[in-house]
Design a protein around this motif. Structure first.
Motif, PDB file in Angstrom:
ATOM      1  N   ALA A 117     -35.933 -41.470  -4.202  1.00 20.78           N
ATOM      2  CA  ALA A 117     -36.854 -41.020  -3.154  1.00 20.78           C
ATOM      3  C   ALA A 117     -36.705 -41.887  -1.910  1.00 20.78           C
ATOM      4  O   ALA A 117     -36.457 -43.098  -2.004  1.00 20.78           O
ATOM      5  CB  ALA A 117     -38.290 -41.082  -3.670  1.00 20.78           C
ATOM      6  N   THR A 118     -36.850 -41.277  -0.769  1.00 27.29           N
ATOM      7  CA  THR A 118     -36.796 -42.022   0.495  1.00 27.29           C
ATOM      8  C   THR A 118     -38.191 -42.360   0.999  1.00 27.29           C
ATOM      9  O   THR A 118     -38.337 -43.175   1.909  1.00 27.29           O
ATOM     10  CB  THR A 118     -36.052 -41.204   1.569  1.00 27.29           C
ATOM     11  OG1 THR A 118     -36.694 -39.927   1.716  1.00 27.29           O
ATOM     12  CG2 THR A 118     -34.598 -40.984   1.166  1.00 27.29           C
ATOM     13  N   ASP A 119     -39.201 -41.716   0.415  1.00 27.28           N
ATOM     14  CA  ASP A 119     -40.576 -41.986   0.834  1.00 27.28           C
ATOM     15  C   ASP A 119     -41.048 -43.331   0.284  1.00 27.28           C
ATOM     16  O   ASP A 119     -40.630 -43.770  -0.784  1.00 27.28           O
ATOM     17  CB  ASP A 119     -41.511 -40.878   0.339  1.00 27.28           C
ATOM     18  CG  ASP A 119     -41.202 -39.529   0.970  1.00 27.28           C
ATOM     19  OD1 ASP A 119     -41.181 -39.458   2.204  1.00 27.28           O
ATOM     20  OD2 ASP A 119     -40.967 -38.561   0.224  1.00 27.28           O
ATOM     21  N   ARG A 120     -41.926 -43.953   1.028  1.00 27.95           N
ATOM     22  CA  ARG A 120     -42.547 -45.204   0.625  1.00 27.95           C
ATOM     23  C   ARG A 120     -44.051 -45.090   0.848  1.00 27.95           C
ATOM     24  O   ARG A 120     -44.480 -44.337   1.708  1.00 27.95           O
ATOM     25  CB  ARG A 120     -41.978 -46.379   1.443  1.00 27.95           C
ATOM     26  CG  ARG A 120     -40.487 -46.631   1.256  1.00 27.95           C
ATOM     27  CD  ARG A 120     -40.178 -47.141  -0.156  1.00 27.95           C
ATOM     28  NE  ARG A 120     -38.750 -47.464  -0.299  1.00 27.95           N
ATOM     29  CZ  ARG A 120     -37.804 -46.586  -0.641  1.00 27.95           C
ATOM     30  NH1 ARG A 120     -38.144 -45.319  -0.860  1.00 27.95           N
ATOM     31  NH2 ARG A 120     -36.545 -46.960  -0.769  1.00 27.95           N
ATOM     32  N   PRO A 121     -44.851 -45.804   0.050  1.00 27.55           N
ATOM     33  CA  PRO A 121     -44.540 -46.756  -1.006  1.00 27.55           C
ATOM     34  C   PRO A 121     -43.934 -46.057  -2.240  1.00 27.55           C
ATOM     35  O   PRO A 121     -44.268 -44.901  -2.522  1.00 27.55           O
ATOM     36  CB  PRO A 121     -45.891 -47.374  -1.354  1.00 27.55           C
ATOM     37  CG  PRO A 121     -46.770 -47.091  -0.175  1.00 27.55           C
ATOM     38  CD  PRO A 121     -46.311 -45.770   0.336  1.00 27.55           C
ATOM     39  N   LEU A 122     -43.087 -46.801  -2.994  1.00 25.92           N
ATOM     40  CA  LEU A 122     -42.383 -46.219  -4.132  1.00 25.92           C
ATOM     41  C   LEU A 122     -42.354 -47.178  -5.310  1.00 25.92           C
ATOM     42  O   LEU A 122     -41.968 -48.343  -5.176  1.00 25.92           O
ATOM     43  CB  LEU A 122     -40.949 -45.873  -3.730  1.00 25.92           C
ATOM     44  CG  LEU A 122     -40.029 -45.350  -4.845  1.00 25.92           C
ATOM     45  CD1 LEU A 122     -40.533 -44.002  -5.372  1.00 25.92           C
ATOM     46  CD2 LEU A 122     -38.590 -45.237  -4.352  1.00 25.92           C
ATOM     47  N   LEU A 123     -42.759 -46.662  -6.477  1.00 28.76           N
ATOM     48  CA  LEU A 123     -42.631 -47.380  -7.743  1.00 28.76           C
ATOM     49  C   LEU A 123     -41.677 -46.588  -8.624  1.00 28.76           C
ATOM     50  O   LEU A 123     -41.888 -45.396  -8.857  1.00 28.76           O
ATOM     51  CB  LEU A 123     -43.995 -47.516  -8.432  1.00 28.76           C
ATOM     52  CG  LEU A 123     -43.991 -48.212  -9.798  1.00 28.76           C
ATOM     53  CD1 LEU A 123     -43.608 -49.680  -9.654  1.00 28.76           C
ATOM     54  CD2 LEU A 123     -45.364 -48.087 -10.472  1.00 28.76           C
TER      55      LEU A 123
END
Length: 288
Positions: A61-67
Protein backbone atom coordinates in the motif's frame (compact mmCIF):
# COMPACT_ATOMS: atom_id res chain seq x y z
CA UNK A 1 33.57 -23.80 -2.88
CA UNK A 2 30.55 -23.25 -0.64
CA UNK A 3 32.84 -22.23 2.23
CA UNK A 4 34.62 -19.74 -0.04
CA UNK A 5 31.27 -18.25 -1.08
CA UNK A 6 30.24 -17.95 2.56
CA UNK A 7 33.49 -16.27 3.53
CA UNK A 8 33.32 -13.78 0.67
CA UNK A 9 29.69 -12.99 1.48
CA UNK A 10 30.57 -12.21 5.09
CA UNK A 11 33.59 -10.13 4.05
CA UNK A 12 31.70 -8.00 1.52
CA UNK A 13 28.70 -7.56 3.83
CA UNK A 14 31.04 -6.47 6.62
CA UNK A 15 32.65 -3.84 4.37
CA UNK A 16 29.22 -2.59 3.27
CA UNK A 17 28.12 -2.39 6.91
CA UNK A 18 31.21 -0.41 7.90
CA UNK A 19 30.19 2.21 5.34
CA UNK A 20 26.41 2.28 5.92
CA UNK A 21 26.29 1.96 9.72
CA UNK A 22 27.94 5.34 10.45
CA UNK A 23 25.80 6.98 7.76
CA UNK A 24 22.62 5.55 9.25
CA UNK A 25 23.64 6.51 12.79
CA UNK A 26 24.20 10.09 11.63
CA UNK A 27 20.94 10.13 9.64
CA UNK A 28 19.00 9.01 12.74
CA UNK A 29 20.66 11.58 14.96
CA UNK A 30 19.93 14.40 12.51
CA UNK A 31 16.49 12.98 11.58
CA UNK A 32 17.36 12.99 7.91
CA UNK A 33 14.80 11.47 5.48
CA UNK A 34 17.46 9.06 4.18
CA UNK A 35 17.29 7.19 7.50
CA UNK A 36 14.31 5.30 6.07
CA UNK A 37 16.12 4.35 2.85
CA UNK A 38 19.59 3.27 4.02
CA UNK A 39 18.43 0.04 5.74
CA UNK A 40 16.64 -0.98 2.53
CA UNK A 41 19.89 -0.52 0.60
CA UNK A 42 21.71 -2.77 3.11
CA UNK A 43 19.04 -5.48 2.83
CA UNK A 44 19.06 -5.36 -0.97
CA UNK A 45 22.83 -5.84 -1.03
CA UNK A 46 22.54 -8.70 1.47
CA UNK A 47 19.88 -10.56 -0.53
CA UNK A 48 21.97 -10.32 -3.69
CA UNK A 49 25.16 -11.45 -1.97
CA UNK A 50 23.45 -14.49 -0.45
CA UNK A 51 21.59 -15.32 -3.66
CA UNK A 52 18.03 -14.73 -2.46
CA UNK A 53 15.54 -14.18 -5.27
CA UNK A 54 12.31 -12.48 -4.22
CA UNK A 55 9.09 -12.65 -6.22
CA UNK A 56 6.32 -10.26 -5.22
CA UNK A 57 2.66 -10.92 -5.91
CA UNK A 58 0.50 -7.87 -5.34
CA UNK A 59 1.83 -4.50 -4.22
CA UNK A 60 2.41 -2.76 -0.90
CA UNK A 61 0.00 0.00 0.00
CA UNK A 62 1.13 3.55 -0.69
CA UNK A 63 -1.27 5.08 1.81
CA UNK A 64 -0.08 6.03 5.27
CA UNK A 65 -0.30 5.40 8.20
CA UNK A 66 0.38 1.71 7.45
CA UNK A 67 0.79 -1.40 9.61
CA UNK A 68 1.91 -4.56 7.78
CA UNK A 69 1.03 -7.91 9.39
CA UNK A 70 3.04 -10.96 8.34
CA UNK A 71 3.75 -14.56 9.19
CA UNK A 72 7.27 -15.36 10.44
CA UNK A 73 9.61 -18.29 9.79
CA UNK A 74 13.18 -17.04 10.03
CA UNK A 75 15.59 -14.17 10.63
CA UNK A 76 15.90 -14.26 6.82
CA UNK A 77 12.40 -12.72 6.74
CA UNK A 78 13.91 -9.46 7.99
CA UNK A 79 16.31 -9.15 5.08
CA UNK A 80 13.73 -10.24 2.49
CA UNK A 81 11.03 -7.85 3.69
CA UNK A 82 13.52 -5.08 4.42
CA UNK A 83 14.78 -5.19 0.83
CA UNK A 84 11.34 -4.41 -0.61
CA UNK A 85 10.65 -0.89 0.68
CA UNK A 86 11.57 1.55 3.45
CA UNK A 87 10.03 0.23 6.68
CA UNK A 88 10.71 -0.63 10.30
CA UNK A 89 9.99 -3.73 12.38
CA UNK A 90 8.35 -4.54 15.68
CA UNK A 91 10.48 -7.09 17.55
CA UNK A 92 10.75 -8.77 20.93
CA UNK A 93 12.90 -6.88 23.43
CA UNK A 94 15.56 -9.63 23.60
CA UNK A 95 16.63 -8.81 20.03
CA UNK A 96 18.01 -5.45 21.15
CA UNK A 97 20.72 -7.26 23.12
CA UNK A 98 21.80 -9.69 20.38
CA UNK A 99 25.31 -9.20 18.97
CA UNK A 100 25.26 -7.51 15.53
CA UNK A 101 21.54 -8.26 15.01
CA UNK A 102 20.63 -5.97 17.91
CA UNK A 103 22.67 -3.12 16.47
CA UNK A 104 21.17 -3.57 13.00
CA UNK A 105 17.67 -3.68 14.50
CA UNK A 106 18.25 -0.41 16.36
CA UNK A 107 19.63 1.23 13.21
CA UNK A 108 16.45 0.19 11.39
CA UNK A 109 14.57 2.05 14.12
CA UNK A 110 12.87 -1.09 15.41
CA UNK A 111 10.24 -0.80 18.12
CA UNK A 112 11.01 -3.38 20.82
CA UNK A 113 8.27 -5.20 22.74
CA UNK A 114 8.64 -6.84 26.15
CA UNK A 115 6.12 -9.66 25.87
CA UNK A 116 6.57 -10.71 29.50
CA UNK A 117 5.06 -7.42 30.70
CA UNK A 118 1.52 -7.06 29.48
CA UNK A 119 1.24 -3.81 31.40
CA UNK A 120 3.52 -2.23 28.78
CA UNK A 121 1.36 -3.26 25.82
CA UNK A 122 -0.57 0.02 25.69
CA UNK A 123 2.65 2.04 25.94
CA UNK A 124 4.27 0.07 23.09
CA UNK A 125 1.10 0.34 20.99
CA UNK A 126 1.23 4.12 21.45
CA UNK A 127 4.89 4.15 20.34
CA UNK A 128 4.01 2.16 17.22
CA UNK A 129 1.03 4.41 16.50
CA UNK A 130 3.25 7.48 16.80
CA UNK A 131 5.72 6.04 14.30
CA UNK A 132 2.90 5.17 11.90
CA UNK A 133 1.44 8.65 12.19
CA UNK A 134 4.89 10.05 11.34
CA UNK A 135 4.79 8.15 8.04
CA UNK A 136 6.75 5.01 8.91
CA UNK A 137 5.45 1.70 7.55
CA UNK A 138 5.69 -0.76 10.46
CA UNK A 139 5.93 -4.56 10.16
CA UNK A 140 4.35 -6.76 12.83
CA UNK A 141 4.98 -10.52 12.92
CA UNK A 142 1.53 -11.16 14.27
CA UNK A 143 2.12 -14.79 15.33
CA UNK A 144 4.50 -13.56 18.01
CA UNK A 145 6.96 -16.38 17.26
CA UNK A 146 8.73 -18.08 14.37
CA UNK A 147 7.87 -21.48 12.90
CA UNK A 148 9.26 -24.17 10.58
CA UNK A 149 8.08 -22.40 7.43
CA UNK A 150 5.36 -24.96 6.72
CA UNK A 151 2.56 -23.34 8.72
CA UNK A 152 0.95 -20.16 10.00
CA UNK A 153 0.27 -19.89 13.73
CA UNK A 154 -2.70 -18.09 15.31
CA UNK A 155 -2.26 -14.31 15.27
CA UNK A 156 -2.07 -12.33 18.49
CA UNK A 157 -4.28 -9.27 18.70
CA UNK A 158 -2.55 -7.16 21.37
CA UNK A 159 -0.31 -4.97 19.19
CA UNK A 160 -2.89 -4.58 16.43
CA UNK A 161 -4.37 -2.02 18.79
CA UNK A 162 -1.63 0.29 17.50
CA UNK A 163 -3.64 0.70 14.30
CA UNK A 164 -6.74 1.98 16.07
CA UNK A 165 -4.60 4.16 18.35
CA UNK A 166 -3.02 5.75 15.27
CA UNK A 167 -6.50 6.91 14.24
CA UNK A 168 -6.64 9.04 17.37
CA UNK A 169 -9.65 11.25 18.03
CA UNK A 170 -9.90 12.63 14.51
CA UNK A 171 -12.92 11.06 12.82
CA UNK A 172 -11.47 11.87 9.39
CA UNK A 173 -8.19 10.03 10.02
CA UNK A 174 -7.48 6.89 8.01
CA UNK A 175 -5.16 4.05 9.00
CA UNK A 176 -4.38 1.03 6.86
CA UNK A 177 -3.46 -2.50 7.88
CA UNK A 178 -2.13 -4.75 5.11
CA UNK A 179 -1.71 -8.54 5.36
CA UNK A 180 1.47 -9.97 3.88
CA UNK A 181 2.70 -13.53 3.44
CA UNK A 182 6.28 -14.72 3.07
CA UNK A 183 6.99 -18.27 1.86
CA UNK A 184 10.24 -20.07 0.98
CA UNK A 185 9.53 -21.92 -2.22
CA UNK A 186 12.80 -23.03 -3.81
CA UNK A 187 16.42 -23.96 -3.13
CA UNK A 188 18.93 -23.81 -6.01
CA UNK A 189 16.00 -23.37 -8.39
CA UNK A 190 14.33 -26.62 -7.26
CA UNK A 191 11.04 -26.68 -5.29
CA UNK A 192 12.02 -26.87 -1.64
CA UNK A 193 9.31 -29.09 -0.15
CA UNK A 194 8.52 -29.34 3.54
CA UNK A 195 11.54 -31.54 4.31
CA UNK A 196 14.05 -28.87 3.23
CA UNK A 197 12.17 -25.76 4.34
CA UNK A 198 13.72 -25.85 7.85
CA UNK A 199 17.02 -25.17 6.06
CA UNK A 200 15.74 -21.59 5.95
CA UNK A 201 13.44 -21.50 8.98
CA UNK A 202 14.95 -20.65 12.36
CA UNK A 203 12.93 -21.96 15.30
CA UNK A 204 13.09 -24.27 18.29
CA UNK A 205 16.60 -24.72 19.68
CA UNK A 206 18.51 -23.99 16.48
CA UNK A 207 21.88 -22.29 16.96
CA UNK A 208 22.00 -18.92 15.22
CA UNK A 209 25.68 -19.04 14.21
CA UNK A 210 25.35 -22.39 12.46
CA UNK A 211 22.15 -21.32 10.76
CA UNK A 212 23.74 -18.10 9.52
CA UNK A 213 26.71 -20.00 8.06
CA UNK A 214 24.41 -22.48 6.32
CA UNK A 215 22.51 -19.66 4.63
CA UNK A 216 25.69 -17.82 3.62
CA UNK A 217 27.30 -20.93 2.15
CA UNK A 218 24.28 -22.47 0.43
CA UNK A 219 21.92 -19.52 -0.17
CA UNK A 220 20.22 -19.58 -3.60
CA UNK A 221 16.73 -19.21 -2.13
CA UNK A 222 13.49 -18.48 -3.98
CA UNK A 223 11.05 -16.50 -1.85
CA UNK A 224 7.48 -15.48 -2.61
CA UNK A 225 6.02 -12.42 -0.92
CA UNK A 226 2.28 -11.91 -1.35
CA UNK A 227 0.53 -8.67 -0.49
CA UNK A 228 -3.14 -8.79 0.47
CA UNK A 229 -5.66 -5.99 0.14
CA UNK A 230 -5.17 -3.19 2.70
CA UNK A 231 -7.88 -2.93 5.35
CA UNK A 232 -9.12 0.51 6.37
CA UNK A 233 -9.23 0.90 10.14
CA UNK A 234 -11.18 3.45 12.17
CA UNK A 235 -11.91 4.04 15.85
CA UNK A 236 -14.80 1.56 15.80
CA UNK A 237 -12.80 -1.35 14.32
CA UNK A 238 -12.97 -4.49 16.45
CA UNK A 239 -9.35 -5.49 17.11
CA UNK A 240 -10.05 -9.20 17.53
CA UNK A 241 -12.22 -9.41 14.43
CA UNK A 242 -9.49 -7.60 12.48
CA UNK A 243 -6.89 -10.05 13.82
CA UNK A 244 -8.98 -13.01 12.71
CA UNK A 245 -9.51 -11.53 9.24
CA UNK A 246 -5.78 -10.91 8.77
CA UNK A 247 -4.83 -14.36 10.04
CA UNK A 248 -7.19 -16.12 7.64
CA UNK A 249 -5.90 -14.12 4.68
CA UNK A 250 -2.21 -14.59 5.51
CA UNK A 251 -2.76 -18.32 5.98
CA UNK A 252 -4.54 -18.59 2.61
CA UNK A 253 -1.76 -16.67 0.85
CA UNK A 254 0.96 -18.77 2.48
CA UNK A 255 -0.73 -22.05 1.53
CA UNK A 256 -1.07 -20.79 -2.04
CA UNK A 257 2.63 -19.90 -2.20
CA UNK A 258 3.84 -23.18 -0.70
CA UNK A 259 1.62 -25.27 -2.96
CA UNK A 260 2.13 -22.90 -5.93
CA UNK A 261 -1.62 -22.54 -6.41
CA UNK A 262 -4.05 -19.60 -6.54
CA UNK A 263 -5.24 -18.17 -3.25
CA UNK A 264 -8.44 -19.81 -2.03
CA UNK A 265 -10.59 -17.90 0.44
CA UNK A 266 -11.76 -19.60 3.61
CA UNK A 267 -15.40 -20.71 3.43
CA UNK A 268 -15.84 -21.53 7.08
CA UNK A 269 -16.04 -19.51 10.26
CA UNK A 270 -13.72 -21.99 11.93
CA UNK A 271 -10.02 -21.25 11.68
CA UNK A 272 -8.27 -24.49 10.65
CA UNK A 273 -5.50 -26.00 12.78
CA UNK A 274 -2.20 -24.21 12.30
CA UNK A 275 -0.69 -27.32 10.67
CA UNK A 276 -1.72 -27.37 7.03
CA UNK A 277 0.59 -30.32 6.62
CA UNK A 278 -0.45 -33.12 8.91
CA UNK A 279 2.90 -33.57 10.62
CA UNK A 280 4.01 -29.92 10.84
CA UNK A 281 6.33 -29.25 13.73
CA UNK A 282 5.27 -26.97 16.54
CA UNK A 283 7.66 -24.05 16.87
CA UNK A 284 8.67 -23.07 20.36
CA UNK A 285 11.19 -20.25 19.92
CA UNK A 286 10.14 -16.64 19.65
CA UNK A 287 11.39 -14.99 16.50
CA UNK A 288 12.56 -11.47 15.81
Amino acid sequence: MAELKGGLTILVLTLVSLVLIPLQWLAIKLKLPIRRKLPQIWHRIATRLVGIRVKQIGVPATDRPLLITSNHASWVDITVIGSLMPLSFIAKSEVSGWPIFGLLAKLQRTVFVNRTRRSETAQVADAIAERMSAGDAMVLFAEGTSNDGNCVLPFRSALLGAATRAVGQDETSKVWVQPMSIAYQGLFGVPMGRAYRPHVAWYGDMELAGHLWAIFTRGALDVVVRWGEPVLVDRETDRKALTRQLEVEVRAMTIASLLQKPVEAEETDEIPPFEFFSNAQKPVKAGA
